[in-house]
Design an enzyme around this catalytic site. Structure first.
Site, PDB file in Angstrom:
ATOM      1  N   GLU A  22       0.847  -1.184   0.223  1.00 38.12           N
ATOM      2  CA  GLU A  22       0.031   0.017   0.103  1.00 38.12           C
ATOM      3  C   GLU A  22       0.846   1.232   0.030  1.00 38.12           C
ATOM      4  O   GLU A  22       0.077   2.394  -0.240  1.00 38.12           O
ATOM      5  CB  GLU A  22      -1.043  -0.072   1.330  1.00 38.12           C
ATOM      6  CG  GLU A  22      -1.962  -1.107   1.219  1.00 38.12           C
ATOM      7  CD  GLU A  22      -2.805  -1.087   2.551  1.00 38.12           C
ATOM      8  OE1 GLU A  22      -4.055  -1.789   2.236  1.00 38.12           O
ATOM      9  OE2 GLU A  22      -2.328  -0.959   3.615  1.00 38.12           O
ATOM     10  N   ASP A 225     -11.797  -5.239  -2.595  1.00 37.33           N
ATOM     11  CA  ASP A 225     -12.844  -6.432  -2.511  1.00 37.33           C
ATOM     12  C   ASP A 225     -14.403  -5.795  -1.991  1.00 37.33           C
ATOM     13  O   ASP A 225     -14.114  -4.446  -1.619  1.00 37.33           O
ATOM     14  CB  ASP A 225     -12.280  -7.324  -1.518  1.00 37.33           C
ATOM     15  CG  ASP A 225     -12.047  -6.626  -0.260  1.00 37.33           C
ATOM     16  OD1 ASP A 225     -13.193  -6.732   0.459  1.00 37.33           O
ATOM     17  OD2 ASP A 225     -10.890  -6.262   0.266  1.00 37.33           O
TER      18      ASP A 225
HETATM   19  N1  SAH Z   1      -2.900 -10.282   5.445  1.00 39.86           N
HETATM   20  C1  SAH Z   1      -4.290 -10.876   5.860  1.00 39.86           C
HETATM   21  C2  SAH Z   1      -5.162  -9.638   6.715  1.00 39.86           C
HETATM   22  C3  SAH Z   1      -5.371  -8.631   5.638  1.00 39.86           C
HETATM   23  S1  SAH Z   1      -6.351  -7.656   6.472  1.00 39.86           S
HETATM   24  C4  SAH Z   1      -4.640 -11.744   4.777  1.00 39.86           C
HETATM   25  O1  SAH Z   1      -4.163 -11.679   3.800  1.00 39.86           O
HETATM   26  O2  SAH Z   1      -5.968 -11.970   4.847  1.00 39.86           O
HETATM   27  C5  SAH Z   1      -6.857  -6.316   5.460  1.00 39.86           C
HETATM   28  C6  SAH Z   1      -6.225  -4.984   5.322  1.00 39.86           C
HETATM   29  O3  SAH Z   1      -6.903  -4.306   4.060  1.00 39.86           O
HETATM   30  C7  SAH Z   1      -6.405  -4.292   6.512  1.00 39.86           C
HETATM   31  O4  SAH Z   1      -5.374  -3.347   6.624  1.00 39.86           O
HETATM   32  C8  SAH Z   1      -7.665  -3.602   6.075  1.00 39.86           C
HETATM   33  O5  SAH Z   1      -7.681  -1.957   6.375  1.00 39.86           O
HETATM   34  C9  SAH Z   1      -7.817  -3.522   4.667  1.00 39.86           C
HETATM   35  N2  SAH Z   1      -8.980  -4.281   4.184  1.00 39.86           N
HETATM   36  C10 SAH Z   1      -9.205  -4.775   2.821  1.00 39.86           C
HETATM   37  N3  SAH Z   1     -10.569  -5.110   2.846  1.00 39.86           N
HETATM   38  C11 SAH Z   1     -10.903  -5.211   3.653  1.00 39.86           C
HETATM   39  C12 SAH Z   1     -12.377  -5.837   4.138  1.00 39.86           C
HETATM   40  N4  SAH Z   1     -13.057  -6.574   3.387  1.00 39.86           N
HETATM   41  N5  SAH Z   1     -12.617  -5.905   5.804  1.00 39.86           N
HETATM   42  C13 SAH Z   1     -11.506  -5.052   6.359  1.00 39.86           C
HETATM   43  N6  SAH Z   1     -10.378  -4.595   6.157  1.00 39.86           N
HETATM   44  C14 SAH Z   1     -10.163  -4.746   4.621  1.00 39.86           C
END
Ligand code: SAH
Length: 261
Positions: A22, A225
């Site tokens: 980011e 997403d």
């Molecule tokens: N690395 C982990 C978790 C990522 S958390 C994984 O791959 O699952 C997601 C990050 O992107 C956070 O920093 C949040 O601010 C952002 N983000 C993107 N989509 C999101 C969603 N659907 N819900 C919450 N946060 C989201």
């Protein structure tokens, strides 16, 4: 101190993101532009230097509200920044907010905060408010940079990443310590907070810290997403392939304008 140093000193900018992708090419750009100093504090690295003509402190906050609040606090108290900008990705929850769109926050709220019945749902106890405003001037400049980015690169991005067009939205961003990844949860959030455009995990925490210390802040999020049952896959591929392109393109334009404003 000459007038230019004085001016620069008053406009030192803190730039935060939760994840490496980011930040785009920001740290690289700082390194190329001249002396960069890196300080490790609280298990994070803070890079100080100049990017696109702006004195900046750049750091990876890491994921979640506590991490974001701690990083924002250090930027203010240890590094003396005057303004804070957060850049990253988020889940789209507002109607018509699609993957590849950009949301610039007007206000931010913690959707998982609930001290009821002592305080109204979402209200931050003792601060008397649930919603924290982004700084209007910074948010306007950020939105202008996004519009320029879309005008310059929107068509190419749409084609390259098979997006459904790229739009810039302004409105409320909601934050909580949860990766939202089910249609049921999105529907519940949309019903409870109908004006929310995007959900993420850091912005409202930074806005609260900045409010408490009278530091102007702004948040920009690219939609990775739609927080539904496919969110995890969409988030992962967007982050790897596209997030950096957006951050680099938006921040470059924002900083170039900030340097001469
Ligand atoms: N690395 C982990 C978790 C990522 S958390 C994984 O791959 O699952 C997601 C990050 O992107 C956070 O920093 C949040 O601010 C952002 N983000 C993107 N989509 C999101 C969603 N659907 N819900 C919450 N946060 C989201």
């Amino acid at each position: 101190m000459n007038a230019k140093d004085d001016m620069n000193k008053t406009r030192r900018l803190g730039v935060l993101a939760a994840l490496q992708e980011e930040l785009g090419d920001l740290v690289e750009a700082m390194r190329e532009e001249g002396a960069m100093r890196t300080v490790t504090l609280g298990r994070r690295e803070y890079h100080t230097g100049t990017v696109h003509g702006v004195p900046c402190v750049v750091t990876l906050a890491r994921i979640g509200k506590v991490a974001a609040a701690a990083s924002a606090s250090a930027l203010i108290h240890v590094f003396g920044v005057d303004n804070i900008v957060f850049t990253g990705v988020a889940g789209g929850v507002g109607r018509g907010v699609r993957v590849g769109d950009i949301v610039v926050a007007d206000s931010l709220l913690q959707h998982d905060l609930d001290a009821s019945p002592l305080f109204p749902r979402y209200e931050v106890p003792l601060l008397d408010r649930a919603r924290f405003s982004a700084d209007e001037v910074l948010a306007d400049r950020l939105a202008a940079a996004c519009e320029r980015f879309v005008a310059d690169e929107g068509a190419a991005l749409t084609k390259r990443f098979a997006l459904d067009g790229v739009r810039v939205h302004r409105g409320m961003i909601i934050s909580g310590d949860r990766f939202v990844s089910s249609a049921v949860e999105v529907a519940a959030l949309a019903e409870a907070l109908p004006d929310a455009l995007a959900v993420e995990m850091e912005g409202a925490a930074i806005a609260q810290v900045c409010y408490e210390h009278d530091v102007p802040c702004a948040v920009v999020r690219t939609i990775s997403d739609t927080a539904d049952d496919h969110a995890h896959m969409s988030f992962a591929s967007f982050l790897t392939d596209i997030a950096g392109t957006y951050s680099s393109g938006i921040l470059r334009r924002f900083l170039a304008a900030y340097a001469v404003a």
